[in-house]
Write a protein that holds these residues in place. Structure first.
Motif, PDB file in Angstrom:
ATOM      1  N   GLY A   1      13.822   4.193   1.949  1.00  0.00           N
ATOM      2  CA  GLY A   1      12.954   4.695   1.531  1.00  0.00           C
ATOM      3  C   GLY A   1      11.402   4.601   2.403  1.00  0.00           C
ATOM      4  O   GLY A   1      10.305   4.757   1.817  1.00  0.00           O
ATOM      5  N   ALA A   2      11.625   4.658   3.791  1.00  0.00           N
ATOM      6  CA  ALA A   2      10.530   4.563   4.575  1.00  0.00           C
ATOM      7  C   ALA A   2      10.045   6.022   5.194  1.00  0.00           C
ATOM      8  O   ALA A   2      11.019   6.939   5.227  1.00  0.00           O
ATOM      9  CB  ALA A   2      10.779   3.695   5.602  1.00  0.00           C
TER      10      ALA A   2
ATOM     11  N   ALA B   1       9.036  -2.017  12.567  1.00  0.00           N
ATOM     12  CA  ALA B   1       8.169  -3.209  11.983  1.00  0.00           C
ATOM     13  C   ALA B   1       7.754  -2.816  10.616  1.00  0.00           C
ATOM     14  O   ALA B   1       7.358  -3.752   9.908  1.00  0.00           O
ATOM     15  CB  ALA B   1       7.277  -3.803  12.886  1.00  0.00           C
ATOM     16  N   ASP B   2       7.642  -1.576  10.457  1.00  0.00           N
ATOM     17  CA  ASP B   2       6.876  -0.944   9.329  1.00  0.00           C
ATOM     18  C   ASP B   2       7.760  -0.764   8.276  1.00  0.00           C
ATOM     19  O   ASP B   2       7.388  -0.313   6.999  1.00  0.00           O
ATOM     20  CB  ASP B   2       6.126   0.209   9.722  1.00  0.00           C
ATOM     21  CG  ASP B   2       5.138   0.221  10.545  1.00  0.00           C
ATOM     22  OD1 ASP B   2       4.592  -1.041  10.787  1.00  0.00           O
ATOM     23  OD2 ASP B   2       4.374   1.274  11.036  1.00  0.00           O
TER      24      ASP B   2
ATOM     25  N   THR C   1       0.859  -1.098   0.100  1.00  0.00           N
ATOM     26  CA  THR C   1      -0.050   0.190  -0.155  1.00  0.00           C
ATOM     27  C   THR C   1       1.010   1.254   0.055  1.00  0.00           C
ATOM     28  O   THR C   1       0.436   2.212  -0.124  1.00  0.00           O
ATOM     29  CB  THR C   1      -0.891  -0.047   1.195  1.00  0.00           C
ATOM     30  OG1 THR C   1      -0.101  -0.059   2.338  1.00  0.00           O
ATOM     31  CG2 THR C   1      -1.907  -1.039   1.255  1.00  0.00           C
ATOM     32  N   VAL C   2       2.055   1.131   0.303  1.00  0.00           N
ATOM     33  CA  VAL C   2       2.880   2.313   0.466  1.00  0.00           C
ATOM     34  C   VAL C   2       4.242   2.136  -0.313  1.00  0.00           C
ATOM     35  O   VAL C   2       5.025   1.325  -0.425  1.00  0.00           O
ATOM     36  CB  VAL C   2       3.500   2.562   1.749  1.00  0.00           C
ATOM     37  CG1 VAL C   2       4.269   3.837   2.054  1.00  0.00           C
ATOM     38  CG2 VAL C   2       2.393   2.801   3.063  1.00  0.00           C
TER      39      VAL C   2
ATOM     40  N   MET D   1      19.242   6.713   9.346  1.00  0.00           N
ATOM     41  CA  MET D   1      19.598   5.957   7.853  1.00  0.00           C
ATOM     42  C   MET D   1      18.800   4.583   7.526  1.00  0.00           C
ATOM     43  O   MET D   1      18.493   4.475   6.668  1.00  0.00           O
ATOM     44  CB  MET D   1      21.250   5.584   7.810  1.00  0.00           C
ATOM     45  CG  MET D   1      21.881   6.682   7.491  1.00  0.00           C
ATOM     46  SD  MET D   1      23.961   6.123   7.554  1.00  0.00           S
ATOM     47  CE  MET D   1      23.869   4.726   6.472  1.00  0.00           C
ATOM     48  N   THR D   2      18.204   4.072   8.572  1.00  0.00           N
ATOM     49  CA  THR D   2      17.161   2.859   8.372  1.00  0.00           C
ATOM     50  C   THR D   2      15.980   3.511   7.457  1.00  0.00           C
ATOM     51  O   THR D   2      15.487   2.645   7.073  1.00  0.00           O
ATOM     52  CB  THR D   2      16.574   2.556   9.818  1.00  0.00           C
ATOM     53  OG1 THR D   2      17.849   2.307  10.693  1.00  0.00           O
ATOM     54  CG2 THR D   2      16.024   1.105   9.782  1.00  0.00           C
ATOM     55  N   TYR D   3      15.388   4.628   7.782  1.00  0.00           N
ATOM     56  CA  TYR D   3      14.434   4.806   7.078  1.00  0.00           C
ATOM     57  C   TYR D   3      14.814   5.384   5.506  1.00  0.00           C
ATOM     58  O   TYR D   3      14.356   5.219   4.523  1.00  0.00           O
ATOM     59  CB  TYR D   3      13.717   6.341   8.057  1.00  0.00           C
ATOM     60  CG  TYR D   3      13.389   6.160   9.433  1.00  0.00           C
ATOM     61  CD1 TYR D   3      12.056   5.593   9.590  1.00  0.00           C
ATOM     62  CD2 TYR D   3      14.151   6.443  10.163  1.00  0.00           C
ATOM     63  CE1 TYR D   3      11.760   5.188  10.795  1.00  0.00           C
ATOM     64  CE2 TYR D   3      13.673   5.696  11.486  1.00  0.00           C
ATOM     65  CZ  TYR D   3      12.579   5.414  11.763  1.00  0.00           C
ATOM     66  OH  TYR D   3      12.281   5.224  13.189  1.00  0.00           O
ATOM     67  N   VAL D   4      16.081   6.242   5.683  1.00  0.00           N
ATOM     68  CA  VAL D   4      16.480   7.081   4.312  1.00  0.00           C
ATOM     69  C   VAL D   4      16.757   5.901   3.340  1.00  0.00           C
ATOM     70  O   VAL D   4      16.487   6.027   2.251  1.00  0.00           O
ATOM     71  CB  VAL D   4      17.381   7.944   4.615  1.00  0.00           C
ATOM     72  CG1 VAL D   4      18.141   8.484   3.609  1.00  0.00           C
ATOM     73  CG2 VAL D   4      16.897   9.299   5.418  1.00  0.00           C
ATOM     74  N   CYS D   5      17.494   5.042   3.789  1.00  0.00           N
ATOM     75  CA  CYS D   5      18.096   3.875   2.952  1.00  0.00           C
ATOM     76  C   CYS D   5      17.137   2.822   2.458  1.00  0.00           C
ATOM     77  O   CYS D   5      17.630   2.315   1.553  1.00  0.00           O
ATOM     78  CB  CYS D   5      19.365   3.049   3.828  1.00  0.00           C
ATOM     79  SG  CYS D   5      20.857   4.225   4.020  1.00  0.00           S
TER      80      CYS D   5
END
Length: 488
Positions: free
Chosen positions: A307-308, A118-119, A60-61, A301-305
């Motif tokens: 794409g979250a 977890a997302d 969905t995302v 970086m967990t989000y950036v790398c």
């Protein structure tokens, strides 16, 4: 008679109270049941739920493209050939004798618990090479002995496809190491014939992420039949200190360097306030009073790398601009960190055991013509300490990104033979594709170096002399024990 009436009234009141209590409990229990059933189940029972949610989230995302911010992630498509193997006009004069490679592991999950982890979808679309690699691993698992993995034979060979666990390698990390191995194979395979397992040494620190990175890298750079004959070796220390790990002076130097870093942050009040805010949003269960900008970048970086979406907490969200400000501050701080007067001393003490091991392999390449290929699979600090010890100090070398590589190329001069063994051998140092040999402290402005318009080679004897004779001169000491006992 009056007493009987009083008792009767009391009994009626009790019965009425019991009836009300039963009715109340009948209403309360179902409510409690539904409330409890809405609570998350314990972690050891959430695997299927989190996987299903991750799949739903993935459908969905769409991933967010952070563009310029992803440079710190070093995604597979950014890994390209650099100056490795590029010997220019010296092609007919020298022969590649051997290669020593230090790599940082590939992309991993954060070191701390972060919000909405977890997302975050850490999977990737498998390509042909990735699929071929996993099939190879499945084949050796079911049909071959795993003894060649040595102390790592009980480790998982690669991470799950949707893995985004604390400090563990991700599928993207595997893909990075496959790409890096394939890139360096294209450079060295024509120049360096490696077909015998005796020609190869593979070291890894005892962490799962470094072992899995080493396995993927070596699969891509070697043929599978050669790889399966090589025995992996383990290092207990992330700095590869081997027999030289205990050093009193290290803690003293580290404390002073950290104090300087904290002082720089304190001088930037606006940045410090923003980092504290980001820290509270992104981190779960954090009891740390002091905010570490580098640990915070690692978490972001967990989000950036992957794409979250950037996280929110209590109606406060981290913005794209906040991340740019954090990364810009890190760039600014690294320039100053690399110039710290004690950093080289710190690197010398942390990397002495590692430098000795490298010197041993260099000498074997010169005297025995093997090993031809040595791999050390390590961490960002492994490379930072060693480069600091060698005097290669700048913002890039002090903060190696995922799947970074530090390469020592050993060359033999074919034009003449000397009566002194080793004087016809030279080396180059290449960090992430850039030749940094002239920055190495014991190679600068030295007679005997081999140069032309584009290539600079440092004599092997300089490295051996430095490591065995001159390593502790900056401490006014003659050995490791003296240097470690000397207060700086």
């Amino acid at each position: 008679m009056a007493n009987v009436q009083v008792v009767t009234v009391r009994n009626i009141a009790r019965h009425r109270y019991l009836v009300y209590l039963i009715i109340w409990l009948c209403i309360l229990f179902p409510v409690l049941y539904f409330k409890i059933s809405d609570r998350p189940v314990p972690d050891n029972k959430t695997v299927n739920i989190s996987e299903n949610f991750a799949l739903k989230y993935k459908r969905t995302v769409s991933r967010i493209d952070y563009n310029e911010l992803t440079r710190v992630c070093n995604p597979p498509h950014m890994i390209k050939r650099g100056g490795e193997g590029d010997i220019g006009l010296l092609n007919n004069s020298i022969t590649l004798q051997g290669v020593i490679i230090l790599t940082r592991h590939g992309d991993r999950g954060p070191m701390n618990h972060v919000r909405n982890m977890a997302d975050i979808d850490c999977s990737m679309e498998p390509d042909q090479e990735y699929n071929g690699y996993t099939k190879f691993l499945q084949n050796i698992f079911f049909n071959m002995s795993l003894q060649f993995l040595g102390p790592f034979h009980g480790y998982p060979l690669y991470p799950p496809q949707n893995n985004c666990s604390i400090s563990q390698l991700t599928p993207i990390g595997v893909s990075q190491m496959l790409k890096l191995g394939r890139t360096l194979r294209s450079v060295y395979h024509p120049l360096l014939s490696v077909s015998n397992s005796d020609d190869i040494i593979i070291y890894s620190t005892k962490y799962r992420r470094t072992f899995q990175s080493a396995l993927a890298f070596m699969y891509a750079i070697l043929s599978p039949d050669v790889l399966s004959k090589v025995t992996f070796k383990e290092s207990d220390s992330y700095s590869y200190c081997f027999d030289h790990c205990a050093c009193f002076n290290v803690n003293n130097l580290q404390m002073k360097i950290k104090q300087s870093s904290a002082k720089r942050l304190k001088s930037r009040r606006v940045v410090e306030k923003m980092l504290k805010r980001i820290h509270n949003i992104v981190h779960l269960m954090s009891s740390s009073v002091r905010v570490d900008p580098y640990l915070l970048r690692d978490s972001i970086m967990t989000y950036v790398c992957h794409g979250a979406p950037l996280p929110c907490y209590q109606d406060d969200c981290i913005t794209h601009e906040n991340v740019k400000q954090l990364f810009n501050y890190i760039d600014w701080d690294l320039e100053r960190y690399a110039k710290h007067g004690l950093l080289r001393k710190f690197g010398l003490l942390k990397s002495y055991g590692f430098a000795l091991n490298i010197a041993m392999n260099l000498l074997k390449m010169v005297s025995e013509s093997k090993p031809r290929l040595v791999l050390y699979s390590g961490h960002d600090l492994t490379a930072q300490y060693l480069l600091a010890a060698f005097g290669v100090l700048n913002a890039q070398t002090m903060s190696p990104h995922y799947a970074s590589r530090l390469v020592f190329e050993v060359y033999r001069n074919n034009t003449f033979d000397t009566t002194y063994p080793g004087r016809d051998f030279y080396f180059r140092v290449i960090f992430n594709g850039k030749d940094v040999t002239q920055s190495v402290a014991f190679c600068k402005n030295r007679a005997g170096s081999w140069t032309d318009s584009s290539i600079y080679l440092c004599p092997i004897e300089y490295a051996i002399r430095f490591i065995h004779d001159d390593y502790f001169t900056t401490f006014n000491a003659s050995n490791y024990k003296e240097a470690c006992g000397t207060r700086s």
